[in-house]
Design a protein around this motif. Sequence first.
Motif, PDB file in Angstrom:
ATOM      1  N   GLN A   1     -12.084 -10.795  -7.941  1.00  0.00           N
ATOM      2  CA  GLN A   1     -11.062 -10.363  -6.976  1.00  0.00           C
ATOM      3  C   GLN A   1     -10.084  -9.412  -7.667  1.00  0.00           C
ATOM      4  OE1 GLN A   1      -8.944 -13.272  -4.344  1.00  0.00           O
ATOM      5  NE2 GLN A   1      -7.121 -12.538  -5.404  1.00  0.00           N
ATOM      6  N   LEU A   2      -9.866  -8.257  -7.051  1.00  0.00           N
ATOM      7  CA  LEU A   2      -8.932  -7.267  -7.575  1.00  0.00           C
ATOM      8  C   LEU A   2      -7.825  -7.010  -6.560  1.00  0.00           C
ATOM      9  CD1 LEU A   2     -11.410  -4.625  -9.087  1.00  0.00           C
ATOM     10  CD2 LEU A   2     -10.404  -6.626 -10.187  1.00  0.00           C
ATOM     11  N   ARG A   3      -6.594  -7.031  -7.026  1.00  0.00           N
ATOM     12  CA  ARG A   3      -5.459  -6.702  -6.157  1.00  0.00           C
ATOM     13  C   ARG A   3      -5.251  -5.198  -6.163  1.00  0.00           C
ATOM     14  NH1 ARG A   3      -0.118  -8.547  -8.603  1.00  0.00           N
ATOM     15  NH2 ARG A   3       0.026  -6.373  -9.256  1.00  0.00           N
ATOM     16  N   ARG A   4      -5.261  -4.610  -4.962  1.00  0.00           N
ATOM     17  CA  ARG A   4      -5.122  -3.163  -4.853  1.00  0.00           C
ATOM     18  C   ARG A   4      -3.694  -2.729  -4.544  1.00  0.00           C
ATOM     19  NH1 ARG A   4      -9.006  -1.727  -8.001  1.00  0.00           N
ATOM     20  NH2 ARG A   4     -11.121  -1.864  -7.134  1.00  0.00           N
ATOM     21  N   SER A   5      -2.984  -3.508  -3.741  1.00  0.00           N
ATOM     22  CA  SER A   5      -1.601  -3.139  -3.428  1.00  0.00           C
ATOM     23  C   SER A   5      -0.836  -4.373  -2.983  1.00  0.00           C
ATOM     24  CB  SER A   5      -1.540  -2.067  -2.334  1.00  0.00           C
ATOM     25  OG  SER A   5      -1.998  -2.581  -1.090  1.00  0.00           O
ATOM     26  N   VAL A   6       0.472  -4.312  -3.137  1.00  0.00           N
ATOM     27  CA  VAL A   6       1.336  -5.394  -2.682  1.00  0.00           C
ATOM     28  C   VAL A   6       2.654  -4.799  -2.211  1.00  0.00           C
ATOM     29  CG1 VAL A   6       2.160  -5.792  -5.047  1.00  0.00           C
ATOM     30  CG2 VAL A   6       2.470  -7.559  -3.323  1.00  0.00           C
ATOM     31  N   ASP A   7       3.167  -5.327  -1.120  1.00  0.00           N
ATOM     32  CA  ASP A   7       4.457  -4.891  -0.592  1.00  0.00           C
ATOM     33  C   ASP A   7       5.235  -6.132  -0.166  1.00  0.00           C
ATOM     34  OD1 ASP A   7       6.443  -2.977   0.413  1.00  0.00           O
ATOM     35  OD2 ASP A   7       5.793  -3.624   2.405  1.00  0.00           O
ATOM     36  N   LEU A   8       6.387  -6.354  -0.783  1.00  0.00           N
ATOM     37  CA  LEU A   8       7.261  -7.471  -0.440  1.00  0.00           C
ATOM     38  C   LEU A   8       8.548  -6.923   0.138  1.00  0.00           C
ATOM     39  CD1 LEU A   8       8.342 -10.394  -0.464  1.00  0.00           C
ATOM     40  CD2 LEU A   8       8.920 -10.070  -2.883  1.00  0.00           C
ATOM     41  N   GLN A   9       8.874  -7.316   1.350  1.00  0.00           N
ATOM     42  CA  GLN A   9      10.082  -6.870   2.027  1.00  0.00           C
ATOM     43  C   GLN A   9      10.949  -8.081   2.358  1.00  0.00           C
ATOM     44  OE1 GLN A   9      10.948  -3.648   2.648  1.00  0.00           O
ATOM     45  NE2 GLN A   9       9.048  -2.888   1.723  1.00  0.00           N
TER      46      GLN A   9
ATOM     47  N   ILE B   1       5.218 -10.224   3.261  1.00  0.00           N
ATOM     48  CA  ILE B   1       4.322  -9.813   2.178  1.00  0.00           C
ATOM     49  C   ILE B   1       3.059  -9.230   2.788  1.00  0.00           C
ATOM     50  CG2 ILE B   1       3.027 -10.545   0.138  1.00  0.00           C
ATOM     51  CD1 ILE B   1       5.552 -12.958   1.383  1.00  0.00           C
ATOM     52  N   THR B   2       2.671  -8.048   2.317  1.00  0.00           N
ATOM     53  CA  THR B   2       1.407  -7.433   2.707  1.00  0.00           C
ATOM     54  C   THR B   2       0.598  -7.141   1.457  1.00  0.00           C
ATOM     55  OG1 THR B   2       2.420  -6.398   4.657  1.00  0.00           O
ATOM     56  CG2 THR B   2       0.299  -5.521   3.929  1.00  0.00           C
ATOM     57  N   LEU B   3      -0.628  -7.627   1.436  1.00  0.00           N
ATOM     58  CA  LEU B   3      -1.522  -7.456   0.290  1.00  0.00           C
ATOM     59  C   LEU B   3      -2.806  -6.770   0.717  1.00  0.00           C
ATOM     60  CD1 LEU B   3      -1.540 -11.176  -0.906  1.00  0.00           C
ATOM     61  CD2 LEU B   3      -0.079  -9.384  -1.849  1.00  0.00           C
ATOM     62  N   VAL B   4      -3.366  -5.979  -0.170  1.00  0.00           N
ATOM     63  CA  VAL B   4      -4.739  -5.511  -0.024  1.00  0.00           C
ATOM     64  C   VAL B   4      -5.481  -5.931  -1.278  1.00  0.00           C
ATOM     65  CG1 VAL B   4      -6.274  -3.524   0.183  1.00  0.00           C
ATOM     66  CG2 VAL B   4      -4.117  -3.571   1.461  1.00  0.00           C
ATOM     67  N   VAL B   5      -6.561  -6.697  -1.092  1.00  0.00           N
ATOM     68  CA  VAL B   5      -7.371  -7.165  -2.213  1.00  0.00           C
ATOM     69  C   VAL B   5      -8.834  -6.891  -1.919  1.00  0.00           C
ATOM     70  CG1 VAL B   5      -5.725  -8.965  -2.856  1.00  0.00           C
ATOM     71  CG2 VAL B   5      -7.606  -9.510  -1.315  1.00  0.00           C
ATOM     72  N   GLU B   6      -9.609  -6.753  -2.980  1.00  0.00           N
ATOM     73  CA  GLU B   6     -11.050  -6.574  -2.850  1.00  0.00           C
ATOM     74  C   GLU B   6     -11.760  -7.720  -3.563  1.00  0.00           C
ATOM     75  OE1 GLU B   6     -12.032  -1.877  -2.535  1.00  0.00           O
ATOM     76  OE2 GLU B   6     -11.354  -2.557  -4.502  1.00  0.00           O
ATOM     77  N   ARG B   7     -12.837  -8.196  -2.945  1.00  0.00           N
ATOM     78  CA  ARG B   7     -13.691  -9.213  -3.564  1.00  0.00           C
ATOM     79  C   ARG B   7     -15.051  -8.578  -3.845  1.00  0.00           C
ATOM     80  NH1 ARG B   7     -13.352 -14.574  -3.251  1.00  0.00           N
ATOM     81  NH2 ARG B   7     -14.815 -14.202  -4.977  1.00  0.00           N
TER      82      ARG B   7
END
Length: 331
Positions: free
Chosen positions: A60-68, A103-109
Amino acid sequence: MARASEAVAAGDAAPEPGDLDGAEQVTYRVRQRFRYTYDGVATDLEHRLIAVPPPRHGGQLRRSVDLQVSVPDARTTWARGPDGLQIATISVDVVPPTLDFDITLVVERFADLGWPELPASALSSRRLLAPTPLTTPTTTMIDAARSLAGGDPVATARRVCGWVHQRIEYVSGSTDVGTTAAQALAGGHGVCQDQAHVMIAMCRAVGIPARYVSGHMLGEGASHAWVEVVVPAGILRAGGVGPLGIRADAVPVPVAVTPGGAAAAAVAFDPCHDRVADLRYVTVAVGRDYHDVAPTSGRYVGAGRGALTATQRVDVLEVRRRGDGAPETAR
């Protein structure tokens, strides 16, 4: 602060699990909101969020994260804890009646990147072998674990997973974050957190290091929990799942960690659904038990009470299947 168990989870329809059959790569977008409403004055808030995965966790790789944070002058600091824990601490001087953490995440498996790699020391880690207050085994658990144990720790863990699934019925809301493994087994019901705690207690009782996993599963409307067991990487490199009654497909292929790399690997099992945690799962954090990885917690000054509502949505953005020329993009 309200406890995590007081959250109301809301999700959206997701693809059926079979939709990912044959997938070699899946891209997810995870959106979560933790909303606190206060019935009185609150100041000097210090809040901890564990809702963001590490940059890499096995395949699993984390591509982006946004915390508001809904308060413009909120201050956010990040720290790294044990097992790669990503901890956000948010400070707010004067808390409004409604406070949102988004929280918005984009991850790849990836199916071919294998399990998380660990050093040899993880195989004898006191931290992952010693019971905690939530995972202290009973005599029943110890006896059952010993009866299921064999020479192959992967096969042993798979049998323990099935044993827990059979003996603890999933009943939403039947337990809370303070319920111990002993209490859950005695009652015969619980939620995914309880099933994970019982499996961890039993694996540790027979010398298999185990850790609690917090994350998301495609098709679930709320956060999910499962278990990782730490095993010698050589077992996986040999493709060995052991002739001990484990299904041939019980551990996804390929399972090999980096050749010549780490001495241990963390293999994931889900006792709630009685299966290996595959590409349908998104790992956020791992720890000794739930308390290590509670998604949301904190303190503030004031007599008012805070009530928590948690919502989440997991979307498949893209799927690449074996033999495909191009990935499928979700509409």
